[in-house]
Write a protein that holds these residues in place. Structure first.
Motif, mmCIF file in Angstrom:
data_model
loop_
_atom_site.group_PDB
_atom_site.id
_atom_site.type_symbol
_atom_site.label_atom_id
_atom_site.label_comp_id
_atom_site.label_asym_id
_atom_site.label_seq_id
_atom_site.Cartn_x
_atom_site.Cartn_y
_atom_site.Cartn_z
ATOM 1 N N ALA A 134 -5.100 16.892 2.457
ATOM 2 C CA ALA A 134 -5.854 15.678 2.822
ATOM 3 C C ALA A 134 -6.440 14.993 1.577
ATOM 4 C CB ALA A 134 -6.959 16.036 3.802
ATOM 5 N N ALA A 135 -6.934 15.790 0.632
ATOM 6 C CA ALA A 135 -7.502 15.235 -0.606
ATOM 7 C C ALA A 135 -6.434 14.540 -1.432
ATOM 8 C CB ALA A 135 -8.177 16.363 -1.402
ATOM 9 N N GLN A 136 -5.251 15.200 -1.518
ATOM 10 C CA GLN A 136 -4.162 14.594 -2.258
ATOM 11 C C GLN A 136 -3.724 13.276 -1.624
ATOM 12 O OE1 GLN A 136 -1.202 17.692 -2.336
ATOM 13 N NE2 GLN A 136 -2.037 18.652 -4.207
ATOM 14 N N LEU A 137 -3.627 13.282 -0.305
ATOM 15 C CA LEU A 137 -3.242 12.080 0.406
ATOM 16 C C LEU A 137 -4.250 10.952 0.159
ATOM 17 C CD1 LEU A 137 -1.276 10.734 2.356
ATOM 18 C CD2 LEU A 137 -2.644 11.619 4.246
ATOM 19 N N LYS A 138 -5.518 11.338 0.107
ATOM 20 C CA LYS A 138 -6.568 10.353 -0.139
ATOM 21 C C LYS A 138 -6.428 9.751 -1.533
ATOM 22 C CE LYS A 138 -11.561 9.814 0.244
ATOM 23 N NZ LYS A 138 -12.838 10.528 0.508
ATOM 24 N N ARG A 139 -6.105 10.612 -2.515
ATOM 25 C CA ARG A 139 -5.917 10.125 -3.892
ATOM 26 C C ARG A 139 -4.709 9.198 -3.979
ATOM 27 N NH1 ARG A 139 -7.451 15.436 -5.347
ATOM 28 N NH2 ARG A 139 -5.256 16.055 -5.585
ATOM 29 N N VAL A 140 -3.630 9.601 -3.297
ATOM 30 C CA VAL A 140 -2.425 8.783 -3.302
ATOM 31 C C VAL A 140 -2.714 7.401 -2.731
ATOM 32 C CG1 VAL A 140 -0.120 8.501 -2.302
ATOM 33 C CG2 VAL A 140 -0.805 10.700 -3.287
ATOM 34 N N ARG A 141 -3.421 7.392 -1.600
ATOM 35 C CA ARG A 141 -3.767 6.110 -0.983
ATOM 36 C C ARG A 141 -4.654 5.255 -1.908
ATOM 37 N NH1 ARG A 141 -5.223 8.393 5.082
ATOM 38 N NH2 ARG A 141 -3.046 8.640 5.814
ATOM 39 N N ARG A 142 -5.590 5.946 -2.577
ATOM 40 C CA ARG A 142 -6.464 5.216 -3.493
ATOM 41 C C ARG A 142 -5.672 4.611 -4.655
ATOM 42 N NH1 ARG A 142 -10.315 8.783 -3.523
ATOM 43 N NH2 ARG A 142 -9.588 9.916 -5.361
ATOM 44 N N LEU A 143 -4.705 5.413 -5.207
ATOM 45 C CA LEU A 143 -3.858 4.914 -6.287
ATOM 46 C C LEU A 143 -2.997 3.745 -5.830
ATOM 47 C CD1 LEU A 143 -2.708 8.265 -7.983
ATOM 48 C CD2 LEU A 143 -4.181 6.510 -8.974
ATOM 49 N N ARG A 144 -2.490 3.856 -4.601
ATOM 50 C CA ARG A 144 -1.686 2.753 -4.071
ATOM 51 C C ARG A 144 -2.508 1.478 -3.960
ATOM 52 N NH1 ARG A 144 1.596 5.714 0.903
ATOM 53 N NH2 ARG A 144 3.131 6.813 -0.400
ATOM 54 N N ARG A 145 -3.730 1.624 -3.478
ATOM 55 C CA ARG A 145 -4.588 0.440 -3.365
ATOM 56 C C ARG A 145 -4.864 -0.169 -4.745
ATOM 57 N NH1 ARG A 145 -7.256 3.561 0.649
ATOM 58 N NH2 ARG A 145 -8.847 4.197 -0.866
ATOM 59 N N CYS A 146 -5.099 0.706 -5.741
ATOM 60 C CA CYS A 146 -5.337 0.217 -7.114
ATOM 61 C C CYS A 146 -4.108 -0.498 -7.662
ATOM 62 C CB CYS A 146 -5.711 1.386 -8.029
ATOM 63 S SG CYS A 146 -7.361 2.041 -7.736
ATOM 64 N N ASN A 147 -2.926 0.098 -7.415
ATOM 65 C CA ASN A 147 -1.687 -0.524 -7.898
ATOM 66 C C ASN A 147 -1.465 -1.880 -7.254
ATOM 67 O OD1 ASN A 147 -1.068 1.603 -9.580
ATOM 68 N ND2 ASN A 147 0.188 2.681 -8.073
ATOM 69 N N VAL A 148 -1.735 -1.954 -5.961
ATOM 70 C CA VAL A 148 -1.572 -3.220 -5.253
ATOM 71 C C VAL A 148 -2.509 -4.276 -5.837
ATOM 72 C CG1 VAL A 148 -1.896 -4.398 -3.053
ATOM 73 C CG2 VAL A 148 -0.690 -2.220 -3.132
ATOM 74 N N ARG A 149 -3.775 -3.832 -6.065
ATOM 75 C CA ARG A 149 -4.737 -4.767 -6.632
ATOM 76 C C ARG A 149 -4.309 -5.230 -8.028
ATOM 77 N NH1 ARG A 149 -9.799 -0.997 -4.864
ATOM 78 N NH2 ARG A 149 -9.918 -1.630 -2.661
ATOM 79 N N MET A 150 -3.799 -4.282 -8.834
ATOM 80 C CA MET A 150 -3.352 -4.631 -10.178
ATOM 81 C C MET A 150 -2.180 -5.603 -10.132
ATOM 82 S SD MET A 150 -5.234 -3.301 -12.506
ATOM 83 C CE MET A 150 -4.172 -3.451 -13.918
ATOM 84 N N MET A 151 -1.244 -5.359 -9.198
ATOM 85 C CA MET A 151 -0.109 -6.253 -9.054
ATOM 86 C C MET A 151 -0.559 -7.652 -8.639
ATOM 87 S SD MET A 151 2.771 -3.820 -7.281
ATOM 88 C CE MET A 151 3.924 -5.169 -7.187
ATOM 89 N N ILE A 152 -1.493 -7.681 -7.674
ATOM 90 C CA ILE A 152 -2.001 -8.983 -7.230
ATOM 91 C C ILE A 152 -2.694 -9.702 -8.386
ATOM 92 C CG2 ILE A 152 -3.679 -10.113 -5.729
ATOM 93 C CD1 ILE A 152 -3.089 -7.910 -3.653
ATOM 94 N N LEU A 153 -3.497 -8.943 -9.153
ATOM 95 C CA LEU A 153 -4.202 -9.535 -10.286
ATOM 96 C C LEU A 153 -3.212 -10.038 -11.344
ATOM 97 C CD1 LEU A 153 -6.880 -10.141 -11.677
ATOM 98 C CD2 LEU A 153 -6.845 -7.822 -12.647
ATOM 99 N N SER A 154 -2.165 -9.238 -11.593
ATOM 100 C CA SER A 154 -1.149 -9.641 -12.570
ATOM 101 C C SER A 154 -0.449 -10.927 -12.138
ATOM 102 C CB SER A 154 -0.112 -8.520 -12.749
ATOM 103 O OG SER A 154 -0.717 -7.358 -13.256
ATOM 104 N N VAL A 155 -0.108 -10.993 -10.861
ATOM 105 C CA VAL A 155 0.543 -12.194 -10.340
ATOM 106 C C VAL A 155 -0.366 -13.405 -10.492
ATOM 107 C CG1 VAL A 155 1.402 -13.317 -8.253
ATOM 108 C CG2 VAL A 155 2.045 -10.952 -8.756
ATOM 109 N N VAL A 156 -1.659 -13.205 -10.173
ATOM 110 C CA VAL A 156 -2.618 -14.303 -10.299
ATOM 111 C C VAL A 156 -2.720 -14.762 -11.757
ATOM 112 C CG1 VAL A 156 -5.048 -14.928 -10.096
ATOM 113 C CG2 VAL A 156 -3.942 -13.641 -8.261
ATOM 114 N N ILE A 157 -2.795 -13.788 -12.692
ATOM 115 C CA ILE A 157 -2.896 -14.118 -14.114
ATOM 116 C C ILE A 157 -1.639 -14.863 -14.585
ATOM 117 C CG2 ILE A 157 -2.952 -13.161 -16.455
ATOM 118 C CD1 ILE A 157 -4.774 -10.953 -15.352
#
Length: 350
Positions: A34-57
């Motif tokens: 469960a902890a690993q899954l939580k970390r994976v989900r958190r990393l995915r959210r960060c990656n998505v945010r980074m991608m969105i930010l990169s696209v915006v930039i």
């Protein structure tokens, strides 16, 4: 309790203990997953945010780049328009200068007096003279190439061109230009050209301040040239010409002083147009120097021997070739028998 029963109880306890351990392990494993899954989900959210930010930039940068390109397009268009305007203005100025040169040359030709000096054929009797004592050949058109303001870094090249075409010329030198070019003065004389004077400093205010200051300047230059070359120069060209409007004193007074010193002055009736700061094209120099020769029996051509006159140097071979190709025309140095071309009438009674 019988040994058999005791053995069965122990076995039951062991089995229960093992079951409890497995349950604990499974719970830990699930918690870990469960902890690993939580970390994976958190990393995915960060990656998505980074991608969105990169696209915006990237989009912002694209917008800025487009705006910059449009600005540069406008700047380029303005600069292109300015260049076109400057080119048109330059062409107009060149046309005006060429027209002014043509008009000035025509005016000088009309104004110049040939052979106004009564003692034109005399010259000095001695061997120490800046004017070679040679009898001039008969020709319908006599052309005298003259170079003012030298010597300079171009003098030797001019001498080489003159030697190549077997032509003699006249050099009206300036004292300040001679100081570091004494070898050039010697070469001018050794090659058989005429060495003339064009003042020590070419500073109008000093030269034309008074007849006395003019006389001092003349003697200083004459003595200097004699010391360096062994030749006493007896020909002079006024800085600005004898018709200049700079002198507050009537130029006739200076002309009369020269006559009292047995020095003849020469103006010109054909000008190359290279006297100003504007560098005329080679073709214009050639045209200015050759187009009006057929109008005169005596043509004194004004050119300049100074470092910045590159187009004059480039034009010289063609000028000589065109003159030599003219019918019944010769190129000569100024000598004791040359009729002077003068812009003013300076003798008493004229």
């Amino acid at each position: 309790m019988s040994p058999k029963n005791m053995s069965e109880d122990t076995a039951s306890e062991d089995k229960a203990s093992r079951t409890d351990v497995r349950g604990v392990d499974i719970a830990k494993e699930k918690k870990k997953q469960a902890a690993q899954l939580k970390r994976v989900r958190r990393l995915r959210r960060c990656n998505v945010r980074m991608m969105i930010l990169s696209v915006v930039i990237l989009m912002a940068l694209c917008v800025m780049l487009i705006a910059r390109v449009r600005t540069l397009d406008g700047t380029v268009a303005r600069l292109t328009a300015q260049v076109d305007s400057l080119m048109r203005l330059t062409a107009q100025q060149r046309e005006m200068m060429e027209k002014m040169t043509e008009e000035t040359q025509s005016a000088m030709g009309d104004k110049a007096v040939v052979g106004s000096l009564e003692k034109e054929a005399e010259g000095d009797e001695g061997t120490e003279s800046g004017e070679p004592e040679e009898e001039e050949p008969d020709a319908a058109h006599k052309v005298y190439l003259t170079f003012d303001d030298g010597p300079s870094v171009n003098t030797e090249k001019i001498l080489e061109i003159l030697e190549k075409y077997d032509v003699k010329a006249t050099f009206f030198v300036v004292g300040t230009a001679c100081e570091n070019n004494e070898e050039a003065l010697k070469k001018i004389v050794e090659a058989g050209h005429t060495l003339g004077m064009h003042s020590c400093t070419h500073k109008y205010s000093e030269l034309y301040g008074s007849v006395e200051s003019f006389g001092e300047d003349l003697k200083r230059q004459q003595d200097y040239l004699y010391e360096v070359t062994g030749v006493k120069s007896n020909v002079f060209r006024f800085p600005g010409g004898s018709s200049n409007k700079v002198s507050d004193i009537d130029m006739k007074e200076f002309a009369q002083y020269l006559d009292s010193q047995d020095v003849r002055f020469f103006d010109w009736n054909i000008s190359s147009g290279d006297g100003g700061s504007y560098l005329f094209p080679t073709e214009t120099i050639i045209e200015n120097c050759t187009s009006n020769i057929s109008k005169y029996s005596t043509s004194v051509v004004l050119m300049h021997d100074s470092a910045g006159k590159s187009t004059t140097l480039e034009a010289l071979p063609t000028i000589i070739e065109k003159i030599q190709a003219m019918e019944d025309t010769v190129i000569l140095p100024i000598t004791g028998g040359t009729k002077p071309v003068q812009h003013i009438q300076w003798q008493d009674g004229e």
